[in-house]
Design an enzyme around this catalytic site. Sequence first.
Site, short mmCIF file in Angstrom:
data_model
loop_
_atom_site.label_atom_id
_atom_site.label_comp_id
_atom_site.label_asym_id
_atom_site.label_seq_id
_atom_site.Cartn_x
_atom_site.Cartn_y
_atom_site.Cartn_z
N HIS A 136 -91.77 -16.37 -69.34
CA HIS A 136 -90.83 -15.36 -69.85
C HIS A 136 -91.48 -13.98 -69.76
O HIS A 136 -92.65 -13.84 -70.12
CB HIS A 136 -90.47 -15.65 -71.30
CG HIS A 136 -89.61 -14.58 -71.90
ND1 HIS A 136 -88.27 -14.47 -71.62
CD2 HIS A 136 -89.92 -13.54 -72.72
CE1 HIS A 136 -87.77 -13.42 -72.26
NE2 HIS A 136 -88.76 -12.82 -72.93
N GLY A 167 -92.58 -16.87 -30.72
CA GLY A 167 -91.84 -16.57 -31.97
C GLY A 167 -90.35 -16.70 -31.79
O GLY A 167 -89.61 -16.80 -32.77
N GLY A 168 -89.88 -16.67 -30.53
CA GLY A 168 -88.47 -16.94 -30.24
C GLY A 168 -87.51 -15.96 -30.87
O GLY A 168 -87.85 -14.80 -31.16
N THR A 169 -86.30 -16.43 -31.11
CA THR A 169 -85.25 -15.61 -31.70
C THR A 169 -85.68 -15.14 -33.09
O THR A 169 -85.53 -13.97 -33.45
CB THR A 169 -83.95 -16.43 -31.82
OG1 THR A 169 -83.61 -16.92 -30.53
CG2 THR A 169 -82.81 -15.60 -32.37
N GLU A 201 -62.55 -11.86 -39.38
CA GLU A 201 -62.84 -13.29 -39.45
C GLU A 201 -61.53 -14.05 -39.20
O GLU A 201 -60.57 -13.87 -39.94
CB GLU A 201 -63.44 -13.63 -40.82
CG GLU A 201 -63.61 -15.11 -41.10
CD GLU A 201 -64.44 -15.83 -40.05
OE1 GLU A 201 -65.61 -15.51 -39.88
OE2 GLU A 201 -63.87 -16.73 -39.38
N GLY A 206 -66.73 -11.88 -36.80
CA GLY A 206 -67.41 -13.05 -37.34
C GLY A 206 -67.96 -12.75 -38.73
O GLY A 206 -68.82 -11.88 -38.87
N GLU A 233 -90.69 -15.63 -22.75
CA GLU A 233 -90.75 -14.28 -23.32
C GLU A 233 -91.93 -14.20 -24.29
O GLU A 233 -92.98 -14.75 -24.01
CB GLU A 233 -89.43 -13.94 -24.00
CG GLU A 233 -88.27 -13.88 -23.01
CD GLU A 233 -86.95 -13.63 -23.72
OE1 GLU A 233 -86.93 -12.89 -24.69
OE2 GLU A 233 -85.95 -14.20 -23.28
N GLY A 258 -71.33 -17.06 -33.64
CA GLY A 258 -72.13 -18.28 -33.51
C GLY A 258 -73.12 -18.20 -32.36
O GLY A 258 -73.21 -17.16 -31.67
N ARG A 259 -73.87 -19.26 -32.19
CA ARG A 259 -74.91 -19.29 -31.16
C ARG A 259 -74.79 -20.57 -30.34
O ARG A 259 -74.51 -21.64 -30.88
CB ARG A 259 -76.29 -19.15 -31.79
CG ARG A 259 -76.47 -17.77 -32.45
CD ARG A 259 -77.87 -17.56 -32.94
NE ARG A 259 -78.89 -17.61 -31.93
CZ ARG A 259 -79.28 -16.56 -31.19
NH1 ARG A 259 -78.71 -15.38 -31.33
NH2 ARG A 259 -80.23 -16.70 -30.30
P1 FAD Z 1 -85.54 -19.91 -30.55
O1 FAD Z 1 -86.10 -19.19 -31.71
O2 FAD Z 1 -84.31 -19.39 -29.91
O3 FAD Z 1 -86.68 -20.08 -29.49
C1 FAD Z 1 -86.48 -20.65 -28.25
C2 FAD Z 1 -87.52 -20.11 -27.30
O4 FAD Z 1 -87.45 -20.82 -26.08
C3 FAD Z 1 -87.29 -18.63 -26.94
O5 FAD Z 1 -88.46 -17.91 -27.19
C4 FAD Z 1 -86.95 -18.66 -25.46
O6 FAD Z 1 -87.45 -17.53 -24.76
C5 FAD Z 1 -87.64 -19.93 -25.00
N1 FAD Z 1 -87.05 -20.54 -23.82
C6 FAD Z 1 -85.76 -20.90 -23.63
N2 FAD Z 1 -85.59 -21.46 -22.44
C7 FAD Z 1 -86.80 -21.43 -21.83
C8 FAD Z 1 -87.25 -21.85 -20.57
N3 FAD Z 1 -86.45 -22.42 -19.67
N4 FAD Z 1 -88.55 -21.65 -20.25
C9 FAD Z 1 -89.40 -21.07 -21.14
N5 FAD Z 1 -89.01 -20.65 -22.36
C10 FAD Z 1 -87.72 -20.84 -22.70
N6 FAD Z 1 -82.77 -18.34 -39.47
C11 FAD Z 1 -83.28 -18.47 -40.72
O7 FAD Z 1 -83.75 -19.55 -41.07
N7 FAD Z 1 -83.31 -17.41 -41.59
C12 FAD Z 1 -82.81 -16.19 -41.24
O8 FAD Z 1 -82.86 -15.26 -42.06
C13 FAD Z 1 -82.26 -16.02 -39.95
N8 FAD Z 1 -81.78 -14.83 -39.56
C14 FAD Z 1 -81.29 -14.68 -38.29
C15 FAD Z 1 -80.79 -13.45 -37.90
C16 FAD Z 1 -80.30 -13.27 -36.63
C17 FAD Z 1 -79.77 -11.93 -36.21
C18 FAD Z 1 -80.32 -14.37 -35.70
C19 FAD Z 1 -79.80 -14.20 -34.31
C20 FAD Z 1 -80.81 -15.60 -36.07
C21 FAD Z 1 -81.30 -15.78 -37.36
N9 FAD Z 1 -81.80 -17.01 -37.79
C22 FAD Z 1 -82.27 -17.15 -39.07
C23 FAD Z 1 -81.78 -18.20 -36.91
C24 FAD Z 1 -83.17 -18.48 -36.31
O9 FAD Z 1 -83.62 -17.33 -35.64
C25 FAD Z 1 -83.08 -19.65 -35.35
O10 FAD Z 1 -82.51 -20.76 -36.02
C26 FAD Z 1 -84.45 -20.06 -34.84
O11 FAD Z 1 -85.08 -19.00 -34.15
C27 FAD Z 1 -84.32 -21.25 -33.89
O12 FAD Z 1 -85.59 -21.63 -33.45
P2 FAD Z 1 -85.76 -22.41 -32.05
O13 FAD Z 1 -87.22 -22.60 -31.89
O14 FAD Z 1 -84.89 -23.58 -32.03
O15 FAD Z 1 -85.18 -21.44 -30.94
#
Ligand code: FAD
Length: 443
Positions: free
Chosen positions: A420, A39-41, A203, A180, A36, A251-252
């Site tokens: 301060h 920057g991911g989630t 909860e 939750g 996608e 949860g996730r």
């Molecule tokens: P992700 O960010 O999930 O990235 C994984 C990436 O891998 C995605 O882009 C996905 O498309 C890609 N991918 C997966 N499988 C494949 C594949 N087979 N081929 C190609 N690409 C693939 N964390 C904080 O620290 N502070 C916050 O304030 C915070 N707020 C949040 C609020 C919400 C609503 C949510 C849902 C989460 C929040 N988080 C927060 C958690 C944080 O977003 C995640 O912990 C973090 O994004 C995890 O990073 P990651 O790289 O492990 O995974």
Amino acid sequence: MSNNFDLAILGGGPGGYAAAIRAAQLGARVGLIEQEKVGGTCLNRGCIPTKALIACTNFYERMQKAESLGLSAQNISIDFTKVVARKNEVVAKLVKGLAGLIEKNGIELIKGKGTVLGPDKIEVEKSDGSKLSVVSCKLILATGSHPATLPGVAHDGKKFICSDEALDLASPPSRLDIIGGGVIGLHFAMIYSSLGTAVTIYEAQPEILPGVDDEIVAMTRRLLKRKKVEVKTGTFFNPKETGDVSLICVGRTPNLAGLETLKLKLDGKRVWVNEKMETSLPGIYAVGDLVSLKQFAHVGYEQGMIAAENALGGNRTYNYDCVPYGIYTQPEIAGVGLTEKEARATQPHIKTGKFPFGALGIAQAMGEIEGFVKFVADKNGKILGVHIIGPEATALIGMATLAIKNNLSIEQFGATFQAHPSYPEGMQEAAEAALARALHINN
Ligand code: FAD
């Protein structure tokens, strides 16, 4: 362009892109596979979009209280469509910036869905259906996580939604049930209650916000009550009694799709890794939400950098001792290290110090007087944990993290004087309160 790399990384979220940038800084030829947007989630559906919404709803709430500062503001209104559009602009800008950063670092961004075929081979399916083979000496898995589902509740994206859809509703619902009472659920409770939605949090556990200091949880409950957010703890949600919209925040779940052929050792639903971020297969590392006990973006960053360095010959380790968290309620909540309850469970003699923001000059001047800082230290004064509810808590926790990471004591913290008037003075005072010598309260 050849698709042979020193290091291939599957997933371009915080874990994956941090690993890619660090590996590129170390001179490796890096391929980053993302299905996608980069920057991911965190960037697209998590940390940033929620905070962009919260920035607007918090401002809206403060404007409604403008009279307390001697200001007169009438007919204040909020245009939710514009708020969501601004959120999308913030996300788009950051995604574009990140894509530029990836390019400038010489990282090959391969767009498509990756399936691992073997320890050194990934097949990438592009959006046009074509397939590409990627070969790499080492591999870092960073596929992240997706919202967990609730048994018996069918997620339809309309009546039963997850956090992804909660970021893009057409308008605030009149009633929102949030299932939750963790951090993500609370973020949405703050956003939508500020917009006039009648929010109920369900909860199943006896209390919301697991792992957070008891006194902070109690204060949060009072704040939620004031915002007319109903909290039903020890209560299972009944989907038959649902309101307009029900948001499932339970949860996730780690994304294991595409990794099946590796037959990696698992730890529950997570991929098992050791402290070097190595999986059960040599040369294959895993980071972020896919493996983590604490699913935070900053954990992903740190694990990603460690995995990249180790994959390229380094020898760094990761542990969960000093992971801060922040919750963007109003006021904010943040913590790092042991809570008072956790510390008392492991050692008979601890020291605690608490300082209320109401006793701080800057807090009174800014009109942000709610909350407190709490220090927890062992009997020798070594800081074990710091817990904050109050203004700028998520920024203040940084200095506590630095102190704990470097084994500082409450004496050392108290002796580091602060400008301060400023909120960090509240940190210094709380450390001094643990020594019964805070300046602006009766010890
Ligand atoms: P992700 O960010 O999930 O990235 C994984 C990436 O891998 C995605 O882009 C996905 O498309 C890609 N991918 C997966 N499988 C494949 C594949 N087979 N081929 C190609 N690409 C693939 N964390 C904080 O620290 N502070 C916050 O304030 C915070 N707020 C949040 C609020 C919400 C609503 C949510 C849902 C989460 C929040 N988080 C927060 C958690 C944080 O977003 C995640 O912990 C973090 O994004 C995890 O990073 P990651 O790289 O492990 O995974």
